[in-house]
Design an enzyme around this catalytic site. Structure first.
Site, PDB file in Angstrom:
ATOM      1  N   THR A  85      49.713 -36.512 -32.499  1.00  0.00           N
ATOM      2  CA  THR A  85      49.655 -35.086 -32.844  1.00  0.00           C
ATOM      3  C   THR A  85      50.547 -34.234 -31.957  1.00  0.00           C
ATOM      4  O   THR A  85      51.023 -33.174 -32.388  1.00  0.00           O
ATOM      5  CB  THR A  85      48.213 -34.554 -32.811  1.00  0.00           C
ATOM      6  OG1 THR A  85      47.738 -34.455 -31.462  1.00  0.00           O
ATOM      7  CG2 THR A  85      47.275 -35.432 -33.615  1.00  0.00           C
ATOM      8  N   MET A 109      50.879 -29.390 -34.902  1.00  0.00           N
ATOM      9  CA  MET A 109      49.920 -29.393 -36.007  1.00  0.00           C
ATOM     10  C   MET A 109      48.959 -30.574 -35.843  1.00  0.00           C
ATOM     11  O   MET A 109      49.005 -31.564 -36.578  1.00  0.00           O
ATOM     12  CB  MET A 109      50.661 -29.482 -37.338  1.00  0.00           C
ATOM     13  CG  MET A 109      51.538 -28.283 -37.644  1.00  0.00           C
ATOM     14  SD  MET A 109      50.574 -26.776 -37.954  1.00  0.00           S
ATOM     15  CE  MET A 109      51.006 -25.805 -36.485  1.00  0.00           C
ATOM     16  N   HIS A 110      48.071 -30.459 -34.872  1.00  0.00           N
ATOM     17  CA  HIS A 110      47.186 -31.577 -34.534  1.00  0.00           C
ATOM     18  C   HIS A 110      46.371 -32.044 -35.742  1.00  0.00           C
ATOM     19  O   HIS A 110      46.427 -33.209 -36.138  1.00  0.00           O
ATOM     20  CB  HIS A 110      46.251 -31.172 -33.396  1.00  0.00           C
ATOM     21  CG  HIS A 110      46.939 -30.835 -32.117  1.00  0.00           C
ATOM     22  ND1 HIS A 110      47.503 -31.786 -31.299  1.00  0.00           N
ATOM     23  CD2 HIS A 110      47.156 -29.641 -31.503  1.00  0.00           C
ATOM     24  CE1 HIS A 110      48.035 -31.205 -30.232  1.00  0.00           C
ATOM     25  NE2 HIS A 110      47.840 -29.901 -30.341  1.00  0.00           N
ATOM     26  N   ASP A 111      45.591 -31.139 -36.317  1.00  0.00           N
ATOM     27  CA  ASP A 111      44.641 -31.538 -37.356  1.00  0.00           C
ATOM     28  C   ASP A 111      45.329 -32.018 -38.623  1.00  0.00           C
ATOM     29  O   ASP A 111      44.779 -32.836 -39.368  1.00  0.00           O
ATOM     30  CB  ASP A 111      43.701 -30.375 -37.679  1.00  0.00           C
ATOM     31  CG  ASP A 111      42.752 -30.058 -36.542  1.00  0.00           C
ATOM     32  OD1 ASP A 111      42.493 -30.962 -35.719  1.00  0.00           O
ATOM     33  OD2 ASP A 111      42.257 -28.921 -36.464  1.00  0.00           O
TER      34      ASP A 111
END
Length: 304
Positions: free
Chosen positions: A191, A232-234
């Site tokens: 991520t 944009m981790h999620d």
């Protein structure tokens, strides 16, 4: 055939992008959303999730989940997402309400009604998923797999070793990782590579109404900057569902540290098999960044 998914989330600005992808990616069939305390309180994450569903006119049921971790005091990430969790855009008023049952029971009921096993996607702390697995173990055969955004094989982002979603409820994460269900872990190893570039971010206001909304939210997002790029981790958990070819995975034994004075919430990822324990998690270790960025551009262009 579209892949049926349930999404457990704690919006959160990068959650908003992940929710957009879950709704608009033509390969996915988002059938249920649930909220959990994480980035901000569960009351705020529920409000934010309902605002997003109304914004996209998405008729997807939503259940409010756990307000506190299983054992310890709550922590949040308001310093990253702002006090409301989604500051920067004025959403219109609506009269949507969550379902009248807790999230883990809503997931249980939906799993038991589903004609085939369902993929669960968790992009916040794992409290709701732990409650489901511990209180409703009969549901396990109805779970195709669990894909999470959380953890790390190396550095953390809220302590030297722990990633926020796991550190927010280590006991819940430990319960989930011990459960025996199939797990794919998209942690900080991938991520932190999932960056939207300044050049792309600058095009969002002209893209569509979703682009305008996200651009406004991104001005309040503190996981990077509009000048250097935003992580944009999620979104990685959703990307793996649609484009697993973009990720390099390795089966590993993963445990969650719950006792350490300095290491609580750490995901202990045994990459080299030192512990001699069987793998329980498919761990994402690398990402095709350009391919990811291209996919994001394609799916957000559909989010009208």
């Amino acid at each position: 055939m579209r892949l049926p998914i349930f999404l457990d989330t704690d919006p959160g600005i990068d959650d908003a992008v992940a929710i957009a992808a879950a709704i608009f990616a033509p390969e996915l069939d988002l059938q249920l959303m649930t909220t959990v305390a994480g980035n901000v309180s569960v009351e705020k994450t529920t409000r934010n999730a309902l605002q997003l569903l109304h914004f996209w006119n998405a008729e997807i049921p939503l259940a409010q989940g756990a307000a506190v971790p299983l054992v310890r005091a709550p922590r949040d990430a308001a310093s990253v997402h702002g006090e409301s969790g989604m500051a920067g855009y004025d959403f219109v008023e609506h009269n949507r309400k969550p379902l009248g049952i807790p999230a883990f029971l809503a997931i249980r009921d939906a799993l038991m009604r589903a004609p085939e096993p369902v993929t669960l996607v968790a992009i916040g702390p794992l409290t709701n998923i732990a409650l489901l697995l511990s209180q409703c173990p009969e549901c396990k055969p109805y779970i195709r797999r669990l894909v999470i955004m959380g953890g790390s094989a190396g550095r953390g982002n809220c302590t030297p070793n722990a990633e926020f979603n796991i550190a927010a409820d280590p006991e819940a994460a430990a319960c989930v990782f011990r459960s025996g269900i199939e797990i794919v872990m998209c942690g900080l190893d991938v991520t932190n590579q999932a960056i939207l570039t300044p050049d792309y971010l600058s095009t969002l206001p002209q893209l569509n109404r979703t682009g305008k909304m996200l651009h406004a939210l991104f001005s309040h997002y503190r996981s990077g900057s509009m000048q250097s790029g935003l992580r944009m981790h999620d979104l990685c958990a959703i990307a793996w569902l649609v484009r697993p070819d973009l990720f390099t995975l390795k089966p590993c034994f993963v445990a969650v540290e719950t006792q350490g004075e300095f290491t609580s919430g750490t995901t202990v990822v045994d990459i080299d098999g030192c512990l001699g324990k069987p793998a329980n998690v498919q761990v994402a270790l690398d990402l095709d960044v350009k391919g990811f960025q291209q996919w994001v551009a394609e799916v957000l262009a559909l989010a009208s």
